[in-house]
Structure formats: C-alpha cells, structure tokens
Design a protein around this motif. Structure first.
Motif, PDB file in Angstrom:
ATOM      1  N   ILE A 108       1.300  17.876   4.967  1.00  0.00           N
ATOM      2  CA  ILE A 108       1.734  16.833   4.033  1.00  0.00           C
ATOM      3  C   ILE A 108       3.107  17.174   3.467  1.00  0.00           C
ATOM      4  O   ILE A 108       3.981  16.304   3.370  1.00  0.00           O
ATOM      5  N   ILE A 109       3.308  18.421   3.102  1.00  0.00           N
ATOM      6  CA  ILE A 109       4.602  18.850   2.558  1.00  0.00           C
ATOM      7  C   ILE A 109       5.706  18.618   3.586  1.00  0.00           C
ATOM      8  O   ILE A 109       6.777  18.087   3.253  1.00  0.00           O
ATOM      9  N   GLU A 110       5.462  18.993   4.831  1.00  0.00           N
ATOM     10  CA  GLU A 110       6.464  18.782   5.881  1.00  0.00           C
ATOM     11  C   GLU A 110       6.768  17.300   6.073  1.00  0.00           C
ATOM     12  O   GLU A 110       7.926  16.907   6.209  1.00  0.00           O
ATOM     13  N   PHE A 111       5.728  16.477   6.071  1.00  0.00           N
ATOM     14  CA  PHE A 111       5.923  15.040   6.259  1.00  0.00           C
ATOM     15  C   PHE A 111       6.681  14.431   5.085  1.00  0.00           C
ATOM     16  O   PHE A 111       7.553  13.570   5.274  1.00  0.00           O
ATOM     17  N   CYS A 112       6.387  14.889   3.883  1.00  0.00           N
ATOM     18  CA  CYS A 112       7.094  14.376   2.708  1.00  0.00           C
ATOM     19  C   CYS A 112       8.574  14.740   2.740  1.00  0.00           C
ATOM     20  O   CYS A 112       9.417  13.959   2.279  1.00  0.00           O
ATOM     21  N   GLU A 113       8.879  15.890   3.284  1.00  0.00           N
ATOM     22  CA  GLU A 113      10.288  16.257   3.447  1.00  0.00           C
ATOM     23  C   GLU A 113      10.999  15.289   4.389  1.00  0.00           C
ATOM     24  O   GLU A 113      12.138  14.901   4.151  1.00  0.00           O
ATOM     25  N   ILE A 114      10.312  14.874   5.443  1.00  0.00           N
ATOM     26  CA  ILE A 114      10.872  13.890   6.377  1.00  0.00           C
ATOM     27  C   ILE A 114      11.071  12.556   5.661  1.00  0.00           C
ATOM     28  O   ILE A 114      12.113  11.903   5.804  1.00  0.00           O
ATOM     29  N   LEU A 115      10.078  12.144   4.885  1.00  0.00           N
ATOM     30  CA  LEU A 115      10.194  10.890   4.129  1.00  0.00           C
ATOM     31  C   LEU A 115      11.384  10.932   3.174  1.00  0.00           C
ATOM     32  O   LEU A 115      12.119   9.946   3.035  1.00  0.00           O
ATOM     33  N   GLU A 116      11.587  12.064   2.519  1.00  0.00           N
ATOM     34  CA  GLU A 116      12.699  12.185   1.576  1.00  0.00           C
ATOM     35  C   GLU A 116      14.050  12.117   2.279  1.00  0.00           C
ATOM     36  O   GLU A 116      14.996  11.556   1.735  1.00  0.00           O
ATOM     37  N   THR A 117      14.135  12.657   3.489  1.00  0.00           N
ATOM     38  CA  THR A 117      15.401  12.557   4.213  1.00  0.00           C
ATOM     39  C   THR A 117      15.692  11.111   4.614  1.00  0.00           C
ATOM     40  O   THR A 117      16.845  10.743   4.798  1.00  0.00           O
ATOM     41  N   ALA A 173       6.976   9.407  -0.872  1.00  0.00           N
ATOM     42  CA  ALA A 173       6.927  10.850  -0.631  1.00  0.00           C
ATOM     43  C   ALA A 173       6.353  11.575  -1.835  1.00  0.00           C
ATOM     44  O   ALA A 173       5.510  12.478  -1.695  1.00  0.00           O
ATOM     45  N   ASN A 174       6.767  11.174  -3.024  1.00  0.00           N
ATOM     46  CA  ASN A 174       6.278  11.814  -4.244  1.00  0.00           C
ATOM     47  C   ASN A 174       4.779  11.587  -4.426  1.00  0.00           C
ATOM     48  O   ASN A 174       4.027  12.523  -4.713  1.00  0.00           O
ATOM     49  N   GLN A 175       4.334  10.351  -4.230  1.00  0.00           N
ATOM     50  CA  GLN A 175       2.918  10.042  -4.398  1.00  0.00           C
ATOM     51  C   GLN A 175       2.062  10.750  -3.342  1.00  0.00           C
ATOM     52  O   GLN A 175       1.007  11.288  -3.647  1.00  0.00           O
ATOM     53  N   LEU A 176       2.526  10.729  -2.094  1.00  0.00           N
ATOM     54  CA  LEU A 176       1.793  11.386  -1.017  1.00  0.00           C
ATOM     55  C   LEU A 176       1.720  12.893  -1.240  1.00  0.00           C
ATOM     56  O   LEU A 176       0.678  13.508  -0.994  1.00  0.00           O
ATOM     57  N   LEU A 177       2.791  13.472  -1.722  1.00  0.00           N
ATOM     58  CA  LEU A 177       2.800  14.909  -1.992  1.00  0.00           C
ATOM     59  C   LEU A 177       1.752  15.270  -3.040  1.00  0.00           C
ATOM     60  O   LEU A 177       0.995  16.233  -2.869  1.00  0.00           O
ATOM     61  N   LYS A 178       1.683  14.490  -4.104  1.00  0.00           N
ATOM     62  CA  LYS A 178       0.711  14.764  -5.166  1.00  0.00           C
ATOM     63  C   LYS A 178      -0.726  14.595  -4.680  1.00  0.00           C
ATOM     64  O   LYS A 178      -1.577  15.451  -4.903  1.00  0.00           O
ATOM     65  N   SER A 179      -0.999  13.484  -4.021  1.00  0.00           N
ATOM     66  CA  SER A 179      -2.375  13.210  -3.606  1.00  0.00           C
ATOM     67  C   SER A 179      -2.802  14.087  -2.431  1.00  0.00           C
ATOM     68  O   SER A 179      -3.944  14.545  -2.378  1.00  0.00           O
ATOM     69  N   GLY A 180      -1.905  14.326  -1.486  1.00  0.00           N
ATOM     70  CA  GLY A 180      -2.251  15.114  -0.307  1.00  0.00           C
ATOM     71  C   GLY A 180      -2.502  16.579  -0.590  1.00  0.00           C
ATOM     72  O   GLY A 180      -3.360  17.202   0.033  1.00  0.00           O
TER      73      GLY A 180
END
Length: 69
Positions: free
Chosen positions: A19-28, A35-42
């Motif tokens: 999830i952290i890796e995917f959120c980094e992709i979303l942020e780029t 990305a923020n919501q997914l990071l918290k929930s995931g």
C-alpha cells in the motif's frame, strides 16, 4: 505462537508495505487525496491485527480482529 510465525500478521504487514509503495505512485501522479486516504486505511489493517495479538481475553481478541476486518 510468536507474531513472526503468524501468517495473518505477516500478510497484513506485507500488504501495508505494498500500500505504501502504491501510494507513492499515486502521489507522483498528483492523486494526493486518494493516496492519503488509502495510506491511512490500508496500513491500519495490520496495526489492528497486531493489536489483537495482545488482547486481554478471547472476546477482546475477537473485537479487535473484527475492527481489522
């Protein structure tokens, strides 16, 4: 059973890392809100599972595990 031998603890930790890796992709791609919501929930799933491992009773364990679910 130690936490390091528990498959659920292991899998939820690995899920959080993915999830952290995917959120980094979303942020780029400037998808900051999702990305923020997914990071918290995931990542909370694994945190709740680990907390359930230290439950005070069987009922406490079930309650905490249901939160993770």
């Amino acid at each position: 059973m130690k936490n390091s031998e528990n498959i659920i603890v292991k899998l939820t930790f690995e899920f959080a890392l993915e999830i952290i890796e995917f959120c980094e992709i979303l942020e780029t791609n400037k998808r900051f809100v999702i990305a923020n919501q997914l990071l918290k929930s995931g990542t909370s799933i694994g945190a709740n599972v680990r907390e359930a491992q230290n439950a005070e009773s069987k009922n406490d364990f079930i309650h905490k595990f249901k939160i993770a679910a």
